[in-house]
Motif scaffolding. Structure first.
Motif, PDB file in Angstrom:
ATOM      1  N   ALA A  48       3.614   5.537  -5.814  1.00  0.00           N
ATOM      2  CA  ALA A  48       3.541   5.566  -7.109  1.00  0.00           C
ATOM      3  C   ALA A  48       2.236   6.500  -7.773  1.00  0.00           C
ATOM      4  N   PHE A  49       1.000   6.645  -6.993  1.00  0.00           N
ATOM      5  CA  PHE A  49       0.100   7.451  -7.435  1.00  0.00           C
ATOM      6  C   PHE A  49      -0.271   8.602  -6.544  1.00  0.00           C
ATOM      7  N   HIS A  50       0.622   8.835  -5.666  1.00  0.00           N
ATOM      8  CA  HIS A  50       0.546  10.131  -4.872  1.00  0.00           C
ATOM      9  C   HIS A  50      -0.654  10.120  -3.898  1.00  0.00           C
ATOM     10  N   SER A  51      -0.887   9.275  -3.238  1.00  0.00           N
ATOM     11  CA  SER A  51      -2.089   9.004  -2.217  1.00  0.00           C
ATOM     12  C   SER A  51      -1.791   9.318  -0.901  1.00  0.00           C
ATOM     13  N   ARG A  77      -8.076   9.965 -10.806  1.00  0.00           N
ATOM     14  CA  ARG A  77      -6.811   8.981 -11.190  1.00  0.00           C
ATOM     15  C   ARG A  77      -6.880   8.072 -10.218  1.00  0.00           C
ATOM     16  N   PRO A  78      -5.876   7.110 -10.346  1.00  0.00           N
ATOM     17  CA  PRO A  78      -5.690   5.958  -9.681  1.00  0.00           C
ATOM     18  C   PRO A  78      -5.672   6.124  -8.290  1.00  0.00           C
ATOM     19  N   TYR A 126       0.667  -1.362  -0.004  1.00  0.00           N
ATOM     20  CA  TYR A 126       0.063  -0.056   0.006  1.00  0.00           C
ATOM     21  C   TYR A 126       0.836   1.249   0.108  1.00  0.00           C
ATOM     22  N   LYS A 127       1.952   1.321   0.656  1.00  0.00           N
ATOM     23  CA  LYS A 127       2.852   2.230   0.678  1.00  0.00           C
ATOM     24  C   LYS A 127       3.375   2.487  -0.804  1.00  0.00           C
ATOM     25  N   ALA A 128       3.565   1.557  -1.543  1.00  0.00           N
ATOM     26  CA  ALA A 128       4.317   1.510  -2.863  1.00  0.00           C
ATOM     27  C   ALA A 128       3.309   2.088  -3.642  1.00  0.00           C
ATOM     28  N   TRP A 129       2.028   1.647  -3.605  1.00  0.00           N
ATOM     29  CA  TRP A 129       0.601   2.227  -4.078  1.00  0.00           C
ATOM     30  C   TRP A 129       0.758   3.926  -4.016  1.00  0.00           C
ATOM     31  N   ALA A 130       0.949   4.031  -2.782  1.00  0.00           N
ATOM     32  CA  ALA A 130       0.831   5.492  -2.534  1.00  0.00           C
ATOM     33  C   ALA A 130       1.953   6.490  -3.115  1.00  0.00           C
TER      34      ALA A 130
END
Length: 446
Positions: free
Chosen positions: A143-146, A280-281, A137-141
Motif C-alpha cells: 500500500a505504501f511502497h515500503s 510518508r507512511p 506487513y506485506k499489505a502495508w508494504a
C-alpha cells in the motif's frame, strides 16, 4: 491442422448471474472462516490468561483490533492514492497548488484528534498472531511502497504494527556521505522546501501563499533571533558582547561561545539556512543525526495533532507551529543547529532515543496554545549530548515532518583569498534517503 473444441458453452445471462452468486457465496465463506480463526485465537488467549506464553502466536487480546488495523490500512491507502493523484495531476500541468483554507480544515479543529490518535496508537500496539504478521506487513508494504528487503528482522519478529513501523534496517542500507563538510539528510523523505533565511524575522514558506515564523516554530526561548541578527556580523567579539549585553542562561552562553568546537573559521561570514522534509507512511521512520553536533537543549511543545499530508499543508494555517513537536537545539562546527520533529494525526508519538523518559501524545492539561513548552537542558555544567553523523536520535510513529534550521558559511568579497560557501545539492520534490547529502561547503576563489 487440428482444432480443439471446448466442451463449455458461452455463458448466457442467467448463467452469469449464477456464477456471480457462487462467487459471493465463496467470499462469504472465506470471511466467516477468517473471523472464526480470529475468534478462536482470542478465546485461546483469554483461556490461557494474560501471563501465558506468547510463543504460539495466540496472545491476541481483542479480535476486533486486528480487523480495525486492517481497515485503517485500507483507509490510509485509499486516501494516499487520492491525494497523490491530485498532486501529480497538478504537477504534470506545471501548477503549484496554493494555500486555500476549506471546510475540512475548520472541521478538524473541533475533532478530538489527540484522543483519536491515542486510540489508533493502542490498536497499532496490539500484538498480532504470528501467522498473521507477514500478511499485514506485506499489505502495508504494497500500500505504501515500503522496501521489505531492507528490514533488519524477519517479519514474524515484529509483534505489532507499531514495532514494524519503527523498524531498523539492515546494516549498510543507508550509507553516509563521508564528506566532513557535508550535511546529510536525517530521514527518508521528500524535500518540501529549502533556502536561506536573510533576516531575523525570516519566514519559512509552508506552501505558496502562506508562511510561518521560524521563532514560533523553535520557541520564544530559542537562540535563533539572535543568531539571525548576527549572521552577517564578522566581529571577533560577537559572542562575548552578546553574552554581556543580554545576560542569557548558561546554554545560550555555550551557543554563543561554544566550548566544543572553537576553530578559526575559513569564512567568518555566516548565513542561516533551512530545509523541510516530509516522511510518508511507507518511509523509514527513524531520525538520525545530520552532522557531528552537540545537543544542548530540548523543547517539547504539546500542541495539536493535525495531519501533515499535502492537503493539510495547503488548508491549515500555522500547521507546523500548532502541531505537537520536539525541538533539539545545539552547536555544530559551523554554528547554530536546530532539528524540529513534528508529530501528526494517528499515533502521533515521537520517541527520543537520547531521552527515553520523554513521553509525547499525552492528554493535555491546558488547551491554550500560549502554554510554555517543556524544556530540558542537557547537563547544564557539561557539554550537552554529543552526536556523531548518522547516530540514531529519535523515531516517528506514522508519517511526519522534519525541519532543519542551521548556520553555514556564505561567500563574501575578500580579494584573492579562497573562501567557502554552503550550497544545497537538492531540488524541491526530490526523494531523499537518510545519509544522502542535503548540501555541502564548497571552496571559492574570488
Amino acid at each position: 491442422m487440428k482444432f480443439r473444441v471446448s466442451g463449455r458453452l458461452p455463458l448466457l445471462p442467467h448463467q452469469a448471474r449464477v456464477s456471480s452468486s457462487l462467487n459471493h457465496q465463496l467470499q462469504r465463506r472465506y470471511f466467516r472462516f477468517f473471523f472464526r480463526k480470529l475468534y478462536a485465537s482470542a478465546k485461546a488467549s483469554l483461556k490461557n490468561g494474560p501471563n501465558s506464553s506468547n510463543s504460539d502466536g495466540n496472545s491476541f487480546l481483542v479480535p476486533g483490533a486486528t480487523v480495525a488495523t486492517i481497515c485503517m490500512l485500507g483507509v490510509l491507502h485509499a486516501r494516499r492514492l487520492y491525494d497523490d493523484k491530485k498532486v501529480d495531476a497538478a504537477r504534470a500541468k506545471g501548477i503549484e497548488l496554493e494555500f486555500q483554507p476549506d471546510v475540512k480544515a475548520s472541521f478538524l479543529r473541533v475533532l478530538p484528534l489527540r484522543t483519536i490518535s491515542q486510540i489508533l496508537g493502542s490498536l497499532a500496539s496490539v500484538e498480532l498472531p504470528v501467522w498473521l504478521r507477514p500478511y499485514v506487513y506485506k499489505a502495508w508494504a504494497r500500500a505504501f511502497h515500503s522496501n521489505l528487503e531492507e528490514v533488519a528482522l524477519p517479519l514474524e519478529k515484529y509483534a505489532s504494527l507499531r514495532d514494524f513501523f519503527v523498524r531498523s534496517l539492515k546494516e549498510g542500507s543507508r550509507p553516509l556521505d563521508s564528506d566532513p563538510l557535508c550535511l546529510v539528510s536525517p530521514v527518508d523523505g521528500i524535500v518540501l522546501r529549502f533556502g536561506e533565511l536573510k533576516q531575523a524575522g525570516a519566514m519559512i514558506e509552508q506552501v505558496k501563499g502562506f508562511s510561518y515564523s521560524v521563532s514560533s516554530l523553535l520557541g520564544a526561548s530559542s537562540l535563533f533571533p539572535e543568531v539571525a541578527e548576527n549572521a552577517k556580523d564578522d566581529k571577533k567579539n560577537e559572542g562575548n558582547d552578546f553574552v554581556d549585553k543580554s545576560k542569557k542562561s548558561w546554554w545560550r552562553v555555550t551557543l554563543a561561545s561554544p566550548r566544543v568546537w572553537d576553530p578559526t573559521p575559513a569564512c567568518p561570514m555566516k548565513g542561516v539556512f533551512y530545509c523541510v522534509l516530509y516522511l510518508r507512511p511507507g518511509d523509514y521512520h527513524r531520525i538520525h543525526s545530520p552532522v557531528d553536533w552537540n545537543v544542548l537543549v530540548r523543547r517539547h511543545f504539546s500542541g495539536c495533532l493535525y495531519p501533515l499530508n499535502e492537503r493539510a499543508t495547503r488548508t491549515i494555517r500555522n500547521l507546523y507551529v500548532e502541531n505537537e513537536r520536539v525541538v533539539l537545539e545545539g552547536q555544530w562546527q559551523e554554528g547554530f543547529l536546530a532539528l524540529a520533529a513534528i508529530g501528526a494525526t494517528n499515533i502521533g508519538s515521537i520517541e527520543l532515543f537520547i531521552e527515553p523518559e520523554l513521553r509525547t501524545n499525552r492528554p493535555r492539561k491546558k488547551f491554550l496554545h500560549s502554554e510554555p513548552p517543556d524544556e530540558h537542558v542537557y547537563e547544564p555544567e557539561g557539554m550537552g549530548v554529543m552526536l556523531r553523523k548518522g547516530d540514531e536520535v529519535a523515531a516517528f510513529n506514522l508519517g511526519s515532518t522534519i525541519v532543519l534550521v542551521f548556520q553555514a558559511p556564505v561567500s563574501r568579497s575578500a580579494g584573492d583569498e579562497a573562501l567557502s560557501e554552503f550550497r544545497f545539492s537538492i531540488k524541491q520534490g526530490d526523494k531523499i534517503r537518510m545519509g544522502e547529502a542535503l548540501g555541502r561547503r564548497h571552496s571559492m576563489q574570488q
